[in-house]
Design a protein around this motif. Structure first.
Motif, PDB file in Angstrom:
ATOM      1  N   LEU A 144      23.457   4.711  47.656  1.00  0.00           N
ATOM      2  CA  LEU A 144      22.098   4.858  47.146  1.00  0.00           C
ATOM      3  C   LEU A 144      21.468   6.172  47.625  1.00  0.00           C
ATOM      4  O   LEU A 144      20.778   6.848  46.856  1.00  0.00           O
ATOM      5  CB  LEU A 144      21.232   3.667  47.571  1.00  0.00           C
ATOM      6  N   VAL A 145      21.695   6.532  48.869  1.00  0.00           N
ATOM      7  CA  VAL A 145      21.189   7.812  49.384  1.00  0.00           C
ATOM      8  C   VAL A 145      21.795   8.949  48.570  1.00  0.00           C
ATOM      9  O   VAL A 145      21.086   9.859  48.128  1.00  0.00           O
ATOM     10  CB  VAL A 145      21.501   7.973  50.894  1.00  0.00           C
ATOM     11  N   ALA A 146      23.115   8.904  48.336  1.00  0.00           N
ATOM     12  CA  ALA A 146      23.791   9.959  47.577  1.00  0.00           C
ATOM     13  C   ALA A 146      23.246  10.032  46.149  1.00  0.00           C
ATOM     14  O   ALA A 146      23.014  11.129  45.623  1.00  0.00           O
ATOM     15  CB  ALA A 146      25.299   9.717  47.562  1.00  0.00           C
ATOM     16  N   ASP A 147      23.021   8.878  45.524  1.00  0.00           N
ATOM     17  CA  ASP A 147      22.469   8.859  44.156  1.00  0.00           C
ATOM     18  C   ASP A 147      21.107   9.529  44.110  1.00  0.00           C
ATOM     19  O   ASP A 147      20.818  10.318  43.209  1.00  0.00           O
ATOM     20  CB  ASP A 147      22.350   7.422  43.634  1.00  0.00           C
ATOM     21  N   GLU A 148      20.265   9.234  45.083  1.00  0.00           N
ATOM     22  CA  GLU A 148      18.925   9.832  45.113  1.00  0.00           C
ATOM     23  C   GLU A 148      18.997  11.331  45.368  1.00  0.00           C
ATOM     24  O   GLU A 148      18.260  12.104  44.767  1.00  0.00           O
ATOM     25  CB  GLU A 148      18.051   9.146  46.172  1.00  0.00           C
ATOM     26  N   LEU A 149      19.902  11.750  46.251  1.00  0.00           N
ATOM     27  CA  LEU A 149      20.053  13.175  46.528  1.00  0.00           C
ATOM     28  C   LEU A 149      20.514  13.923  45.274  1.00  0.00           C
ATOM     29  O   LEU A 149      20.069  15.038  45.008  1.00  0.00           O
ATOM     30  CB  LEU A 149      21.037  13.411  47.676  1.00  0.00           C
ATOM     31  N   ARG A 150      21.388  13.290  44.491  1.00  0.00           N
ATOM     32  CA  ARG A 150      21.865  13.930  43.257  1.00  0.00           C
ATOM     33  C   ARG A 150      20.731  14.185  42.266  1.00  0.00           C
ATOM     34  O   ARG A 150      20.809  15.098  41.460  1.00  0.00           O
ATOM     35  CB  ARG A 150      22.942  13.070  42.592  1.00  0.00           C
ATOM     36  N   THR A 151      19.672  13.389  42.330  1.00  0.00           N
ATOM     37  CA  THR A 151      18.536  13.591  41.432  1.00  0.00           C
ATOM     38  C   THR A 151      17.602  14.671  41.958  1.00  0.00           C
ATOM     39  O   THR A 151      16.616  15.005  41.306  1.00  0.00           O
ATOM     40  CB  THR A 151      17.723  12.290  41.236  1.00  0.00           C
ATOM     41  N   GLY A 152      17.890  15.194  43.144  1.00  0.00           N
ATOM     42  CA  GLY A 152      17.041  16.216  43.743  1.00  0.00           C
ATOM     43  C   GLY A 152      15.999  15.644  44.691  1.00  0.00           C
ATOM     44  O   GLY A 152      15.205  16.384  45.262  1.00  0.00           O
ATOM     45  N   ALA A 153      16.011  14.341  44.858  1.00  0.00           N
ATOM     46  CA  ALA A 153      15.032  13.697  45.748  1.00  0.00           C
ATOM     47  C   ALA A 153      15.428  13.881  47.212  1.00  0.00           C
ATOM     48  O   ALA A 153      16.589  14.072  47.547  1.00  0.00           O
ATOM     49  CB  ALA A 153      14.920  12.207  45.437  1.00  0.00           C
ATOM     50  N   GLN A 154      14.444  13.809  48.052  1.00  0.00           N
ATOM     51  CA  GLN A 154      14.637  13.768  49.500  1.00  0.00           C
ATOM     52  C   GLN A 154      14.593  12.285  49.859  1.00  0.00           C
ATOM     53  O   GLN A 154      13.781  11.547  49.317  1.00  0.00           O
ATOM     54  CB  GLN A 154      13.492  14.520  50.159  1.00  0.00           C
ATOM     55  N   VAL A 155      15.462  11.841  50.768  1.00  0.00           N
ATOM     56  CA  VAL A 155      15.502  10.425  51.119  1.00  0.00           C
ATOM     57  C   VAL A 155      15.072  10.267  52.571  1.00  0.00           C
ATOM     58  O   VAL A 155      15.717  10.782  53.476  1.00  0.00           O
ATOM     59  CB  VAL A 155      16.911   9.829  50.915  1.00  0.00           C
ATOM     60  N   LYS A 156      13.972   9.542  52.780  1.00  0.00           N
ATOM     61  CA  LYS A 156      13.471   9.276  54.135  1.00  0.00           C
ATOM     62  C   LYS A 156      13.648   7.797  54.423  1.00  0.00           C
ATOM     63  O   LYS A 156      13.187   6.949  53.665  1.00  0.00           O
ATOM     64  CB  LYS A 156      12.003   9.652  54.260  1.00  0.00           C
ATOM     65  N   ILE A 157      14.335   7.504  55.501  1.00  0.00           N
ATOM     66  CA  ILE A 157      14.516   6.127  55.948  1.00  0.00           C
ATOM     67  C   ILE A 157      13.743   6.001  57.251  1.00  0.00           C
ATOM     68  O   ILE A 157      14.076   6.661  58.245  1.00  0.00           O
ATOM     69  CB  ILE A 157      16.000   5.784  56.149  1.00  0.00           C
ATOM     70  N   ASN A 158      12.687   5.192  57.217  1.00  0.00           N
ATOM     71  CA  ASN A 158      11.837   5.026  58.401  1.00  0.00           C
ATOM     72  C   ASN A 158      12.666   4.622  59.611  1.00  0.00           C
ATOM     73  O   ASN A 158      13.576   3.805  59.503  1.00  0.00           O
ATOM     74  CB  ASN A 158      10.749   3.986  58.148  1.00  0.00           C
ATOM     75  N   ALA A 159      12.363   5.219  60.727  1.00  0.00           N
ATOM     76  CA  ALA A 159      12.990   4.974  62.025  1.00  0.00           C
ATOM     77  C   ALA A 159      14.413   5.510  62.108  1.00  0.00           C
ATOM     78  O   ALA A 159      15.065   5.354  63.126  1.00  0.00           O
ATOM     79  CB  ALA A 159      12.966   3.488  62.393  1.00  0.00           C
ATOM     80  N   LEU A 160      14.907   6.155  61.035  1.00  0.00           N
ATOM     81  CA  LEU A 160      16.228   6.779  61.072  1.00  0.00           C
ATOM     82  C   LEU A 160      16.098   8.284  60.872  1.00  0.00           C
ATOM     83  O   LEU A 160      16.411   9.058  61.761  1.00  0.00           O
ATOM     84  CB  LEU A 160      17.154   6.185  60.012  1.00  0.00           C
ATOM     85  N   GLY A 161      15.633   8.701  59.689  1.00  0.00           N
ATOM     86  CA  GLY A 161      15.475  10.127  59.449  1.00  0.00           C
ATOM     87  C   GLY A 161      15.439  10.459  57.970  1.00  0.00           C
ATOM     88  O   GLY A 161      15.345   9.576  57.123  1.00  0.00           O
ATOM     89  N   THR A 162      15.540  11.752  57.675  1.00  0.00           N
ATOM     90  CA  THR A 162      15.406  12.254  56.307  1.00  0.00           C
ATOM     91  C   THR A 162      16.661  13.020  55.906  1.00  0.00           C
ATOM     92  O   THR A 162      17.152  13.866  56.655  1.00  0.00           O
ATOM     93  CB  THR A 162      14.190  13.192  56.208  1.00  0.00           C
ATOM     94  N   PHE A 163      17.157  12.719  54.702  1.00  0.00           N
ATOM     95  CA  PHE A 163      18.302  13.396  54.113  1.00  0.00           C
ATOM     96  C   PHE A 163      17.790  14.313  53.013  1.00  0.00           C
ATOM     97  O   PHE A 163      16.994  13.884  52.177  1.00  0.00           O
ATOM     98  CB  PHE A 163      19.279  12.392  53.494  1.00  0.00           C
ATOM     99  N   THR A 164      18.249  15.574  52.999  1.00  0.00           N
ATOM    100  CA  THR A 164      17.893  16.512  51.937  1.00  0.00           C
ATOM    101  C   THR A 164      19.132  17.318  51.555  1.00  0.00           C
ATOM    102  O   THR A 164      20.038  17.497  52.368  1.00  0.00           O
ATOM    103  CB  THR A 164      16.783  17.488  52.366  1.00  0.00           C
ATOM    104  N   LEU A 165      19.143  17.798  50.321  1.00  0.00           N
ATOM    105  CA  LEU A 165      20.222  18.670  49.876  1.00  0.00           C
ATOM    106  C   LEU A 165      19.952  20.085  50.352  1.00  0.00           C
ATOM    107  O   LEU A 165      18.809  20.502  50.458  1.00  0.00           O
ATOM    108  CB  LEU A 165      20.319  18.672  48.348  1.00  0.00           C
ATOM    109  N   THR A 166      21.035  20.816  50.616  1.00  0.00           N
ATOM    110  CA  THR A 166      20.917  22.226  50.980  1.00  0.00           C
ATOM    111  C   THR A 166      21.550  23.045  49.860  1.00  0.00           C
ATOM    112  O   THR A 166      22.112  22.492  48.918  1.00  0.00           O
ATOM    113  CB  THR A 166      21.637  22.541  52.301  1.00  0.00           C
ATOM    114  N   ASN A 167      21.497  24.335  49.981  1.00  0.00           N
ATOM    115  CA  ASN A 167      22.114  25.219  48.989  1.00  0.00           C
ATOM    116  C   ASN A 167      23.468  25.736  49.449  1.00  0.00           C
ATOM    117  O   ASN A 167      23.973  26.702  48.900  1.00  0.00           O
ATOM    118  CB  ASN A 167      21.186  26.401  48.689  1.00  0.00           C
ATOM    119  N   THR A 168      24.059  25.118  50.464  1.00  0.00           N
ATOM    120  CA  THR A 168      25.339  25.587  50.976  1.00  0.00           C
ATOM    121  C   THR A 168      26.428  24.563  50.703  1.00  0.00           C
ATOM    122  O   THR A 168      26.229  23.367  50.926  1.00  0.00           O
ATOM    123  CB  THR A 168      25.277  25.860  52.490  1.00  0.00           C
ATOM    124  N   SER A 169      27.572  25.030  50.226  1.00  0.00           N
ATOM    125  CA  SER A 169      28.674  24.115  49.940  1.00  0.00           C
ATOM    126  C   SER A 169      29.353  23.635  51.229  1.00  0.00           C
ATOM    127  O   SER A 169      29.927  22.556  51.256  1.00  0.00           O
ATOM    128  CB  SER A 169      29.698  24.769  49.018  1.00  0.00           C
TER     129      SER A 169
END
Length: 124
Positions: A35-60
């Protein structure tokens, strides 16, 4: 610090803490990260409370950035709070550090209550 924990081992710990089966815990972990990967593919940032935030970068080389939650980061790093940072001398490179590091840790001999356990003999 690059120790990797297999999903099954993480699922086993989660199952012990939550009273779910190991299979259910493994499926939960896999589904959560899908689910995190699916959201990242849409360009969304994923924040999970008490864990952290996942974002896409521009580096392969490092396509996903994880920023841990501040409280969680403090809890994880608390065990290392006694250490002070030390600056490296000029000219010290990662390559030099890798050359100085031991290739692997020596094996630890198992110890039983009655003394060391001898290695198993090989059939001839």
């Amino acid at each position: 610090m690059d120790k990797k924990i297999p999903i099954r081992a993480l699922a086993t710990r989660l199952a012990q803490e939550t009273q779910m089966t190991v299979d259910d815990a493994e499926q939960f972990i896999k589904t959560a990260f899908e689910l995190v990967a699916d959201e990242l593919r849409t360009g969304a940032q994923v924040k999970i409370n008490a864990l952290g935030t996942f974002t896409l970068t521009n580096t392969s080389a490092d396509p996903v950035k994880f920023q841990p939650d501040a409280a969680w980061s403090r809890a994880v790093n608390a065990a290392f709070s006694m250490f002070e940072p030390v600056g490296l001398n000029p000219g010290v490179t990662e390559e030099l550090l890798n050359q100085a590091a031991p290739a692997q840790e020596p094996p630890i001999s198992p110890i039983s209550p009655i003394g060391p356990i001898p290695p198993q003999s090989q059939p001839q």
